[in-house]
Scaffold this motif. Structure first.
Motif, PDB file in Angstrom:
ATOM      1  N   PHE A 283      -6.313  10.120   1.198  1.00 37.09           N
ATOM      2  CA  PHE A 283      -5.932   8.505   1.190  1.00 37.09           C
ATOM      3  C   PHE A 283      -7.043   7.974   2.062  1.00 37.09           C
ATOM      4  CE2 PHE A 283      -3.790   5.452   3.749  1.00 37.09           C
ATOM      5  CZ  PHE A 283      -3.376   4.523   2.626  1.00 37.09           C
TER       6      PHE A 283
ATOM      7  N   LYS B 148      -8.992   8.386   6.978  1.00 37.18           N
ATOM      8  CA  LYS B 148      -8.668   9.228   5.957  1.00 37.18           C
ATOM      9  C   LYS B 148      -7.506  10.175   6.277  1.00 37.18           C
ATOM     10  CE  LYS B 148     -13.299   9.344   3.790  1.00 37.18           C
ATOM     11  NZ  LYS B 148     -14.528  10.305   3.350  1.00 37.18           N
TER      12      LYS B 148
ATOM     13  N   TYR C 174       2.482   1.937   3.470  1.00 33.90           N
ATOM     14  CA  TYR C 174       2.320   1.313   4.909  1.00 33.90           C
ATOM     15  C   TYR C 174       3.579   0.649   5.329  1.00 33.90           C
ATOM     16  CZ  TYR C 174       0.784  -3.290   7.165  1.00 33.90           C
ATOM     17  OH  TYR C 174       0.514  -4.254   8.106  1.00 33.90           O
TER      18      TYR C 174
ATOM     19  N   GLY D  44      -5.454   3.477  -2.462  1.00 34.88           N
ATOM     20  CA  GLY D  44      -6.030   3.973  -1.478  1.00 34.88           C
ATOM     21  C   GLY D  44      -6.089   5.488  -1.509  1.00 34.88           C
ATOM     22  N   TYR D  45      -5.418   6.040  -2.553  1.00 33.51           N
ATOM     23  CA  TYR D  45      -5.623   7.494  -2.887  1.00 33.51           C
ATOM     24  C   TYR D  45      -6.290   7.866  -3.754  1.00 33.51           C
ATOM     25  CZ  TYR D  45      -4.091  12.277  -3.702  1.00 33.51           C
ATOM     26  OH  TYR D  45      -3.929  13.641  -3.926  1.00 33.51           O
TER      27      TYR D  45
ATOM     28  N   VAL E 163       0.764  -1.149  -0.073  1.00 38.14           N
ATOM     29  CA  VAL E 163       0.063   0.048  -0.122  1.00 38.14           C
ATOM     30  C   VAL E 163       0.990   1.243   0.054  1.00 38.14           C
ATOM     31  CG1 VAL E 163      -1.965   1.406   1.172  1.00 38.14           C
ATOM     32  CG2 VAL E 163      -1.664  -1.304   1.212  1.00 38.14           C
TER      33      VAL E 163
ATOM     34  N   TYR F 256       1.338   3.929   9.198  1.00 34.01           N
ATOM     35  CA  TYR F 256       1.778   4.430   7.787  1.00 34.01           C
ATOM     36  C   TYR F 256       2.556   5.766   8.002  1.00 34.01           C
ATOM     37  CZ  TYR F 256      -2.113   1.659   5.625  1.00 34.01           C
ATOM     38  OH  TYR F 256      -2.827   0.645   5.040  1.00 34.01           O
TER      39      TYR F 256
ATOM     40  N   GLU G 264      -9.012   0.785   8.956  1.00 33.01           N
ATOM     41  CA  GLU G 264      -9.617   0.563   7.617  1.00 33.01           C
ATOM     42  C   GLU G 264     -10.822   1.691   7.478  1.00 33.01           C
ATOM     43  OE1 GLU G 264     -11.203  -3.117   6.392  1.00 33.01           O
ATOM     44  OE2 GLU G 264      -9.417  -4.278   6.868  1.00 33.01           O
ATOM     45  N   LYS G 265     -10.648   2.346   6.411  1.00 35.82           N
ATOM     46  CA  LYS G 265     -11.452   3.699   6.106  1.00 35.82           C
ATOM     47  C   LYS G 265     -11.238   4.972   6.852  1.00 35.82           C
ATOM     48  CE  LYS G 265     -15.300   0.879   4.791  1.00 35.82           C
ATOM     49  NZ  LYS G 265     -16.876   0.468   5.073  1.00 35.82           N
TER      50      LYS G 265
ATOM     51  N   CYS H 241      -7.726   4.415   4.104  1.00 30.99           N
ATOM     52  CA  CYS H 241      -6.876   3.314   4.380  1.00 30.99           C
ATOM     53  C   CYS H 241      -7.640   2.186   4.017  1.00 30.99           C
ATOM     54  CB  CYS H 241      -6.767   3.472   6.147  1.00 30.99           C
ATOM     55  SG  CYS H 241      -5.911   1.965   6.773  1.00 30.99           S
ATOM     56  N   PRO H 242      -6.835   1.326   3.362  1.00 27.91           N
ATOM     57  CA  PRO H 242      -7.261  -0.025   2.926  1.00 27.91           C
ATOM     58  C   PRO H 242      -7.124  -1.305   3.828  1.00 27.91           C
ATOM     59  CG  PRO H 242      -5.616   0.448   1.505  1.00 27.91           C
ATOM     60  CD  PRO H 242      -5.765   1.500   2.573  1.00 27.91           C
TER      61      PRO H 242
END
Length: 334
Positions: free
Chosen positions: A87, A147, A174, A79-80, A48, A95, A144-145, A89-90
């Motif tokens: 961005f 921003k 990542y 992700g971006y 990532v 990060y 996850e998710k 986050c997946p």
């Protein structure tokens, strides 16, 4: 380190335990057949990472809010979003983000996480007909998710530029181990083989981000700078009171300092009392202003080695204010 992994076939021709789903998260290991270790398998981490640049047409933006860097160079993991500048986050984990801002005049931006400022950058170039590059970096833990984006602060003209020769760049990636290693390097016979590997790898994370607090702005004496505003300290190896990182395990580490300077600033990355990389920046005189200078280094460390940022010289105009952050960051590469 909370990575997405897939398994290759084992030596006995066993089935991939992720059933061919390359996006499946690590599952508990199967019980070993020999009573000691699992069958040899291999781990491969999904990458990532992204790099995005400000388009020339969007140079010197006037708006407030997210800066949309629409020229995407790399976007592994997707992700971006250039449409929003966010961005998303997946994959949960740590990060690293950095923004390199070309400035011709005055500019103020921040790295935001879910609408909250993480770190801020203010830079003024003098004389106004010159361009300079200011950089700020941080490490954040994301779910996850979550921003992250570059946010423009205040109203009016932001003299952040993009030209054929001047790029403004937003980068993030990542901080997982890039694994293509035999599992026997990590799993010992005394570790329960049915444990979740995601939890196991998370115990080895080493990363920190710390900021200079306003009480320690313009330090009065030479020596290690005390970055007491510790935002993240995975592995508990950074001491905000002393400003010293003590290596918890052998490995290769990345360190960076982003120093806000009003006047003259002289500092360096030190390892065990020896200077590794030095930074000197001056903007004194009638045109004195706030600017950001950066330095970084990759170091091979042994357990208990120490790394810090040290100031020296006769003036220490390194700032920490509500709008000007000075940041020390480091993390284990592997």
């Amino acid at each position: 380190m909370g990575c997405i992994c897939s398994y290759g076939p084992n030596k006995q021709g066993g089935k991939d335990p992720t059933d061919g789903d390359k996006n499946a998260k690590i599952r508990p290991l199967p019980e070993p057949t020999d009573g000691k270790t699992v069958d040899p398998t291999y781990l491969k981490k999904e990458v990532v990472a992204f790099t995005a640049k400000l388009n020339i047409a969007h140079s010197t933006p006037y708006h407030q809010g997210a800066l949309k860097l629409v020229d995407v160079v790399t976007n592994e993991g997707n992700g971006y979003s250039p449409e929003t500048g966010h961005f998303v986050c997946p994959l949960k984990g740590l990060y690293f983000f950095t923004v390199h801002m070309s400035v011709a005049g005055r500019a103020h931006c921040e790295i935001y996480k879910n609408g909250e400022s993480v770190t801020t950058l203010y830079d003024t170039s003098h004389p106004h007909d010159c361009s300079q590059v200011a950089t700020i970096s941080t490490i954040v833990e994301l779910k996850e998710k979550d921003k992250v984006w570059v946010n423009l602060w205040g109203h009016g003209r932001h003299e952040i530029i993009a030209t054929e020769d001047n790029d403004t760049v937003f980068v993030g990636f990542y901080l997982g181990y890039i694994l293509l290693l035999d599992i026997h390097r990590y799993i010992r016979p005394d570790i329960p083989t049915a444990m979740d590997l995601e939890d196991y790898f998370s115990t080895g994370r080493v990363a920190f981000t710390a900021k200079l607090c306003t009480d320690h702005s313009r330090p009065k004496n030479p020596g290690p700078m005390k970055f007491s505003m510790v935002q993240l300290n995975e592995g508990s190896s950074f001491n905000g009171e002393s400003g010293v990182f003590t290596c918890p395990r052998d490995g290769v580490y990345y360190f960076a300092v982003n120093a806000s300077i009003y006047g003259r600033g002289h500092c360096a990355i030190y390892k065990n009392g020896e200077k590794v990389a030095s930074l000197y920046h001056a903007n004194s005189g009638d045109d004195r202003c706030t600017q950001v200078a950066s330095m970084s280094s990759v170091l091979k460390l042994a357990k208990k080695d120490e790394v810090w940022i040290q100031v020296f010289g006769s003036r220490y105009d390194i700032l920490a204010t509500e709008d000007n952050d000075t940041v020390f960051t480091g993390f284990l590469l592997g």
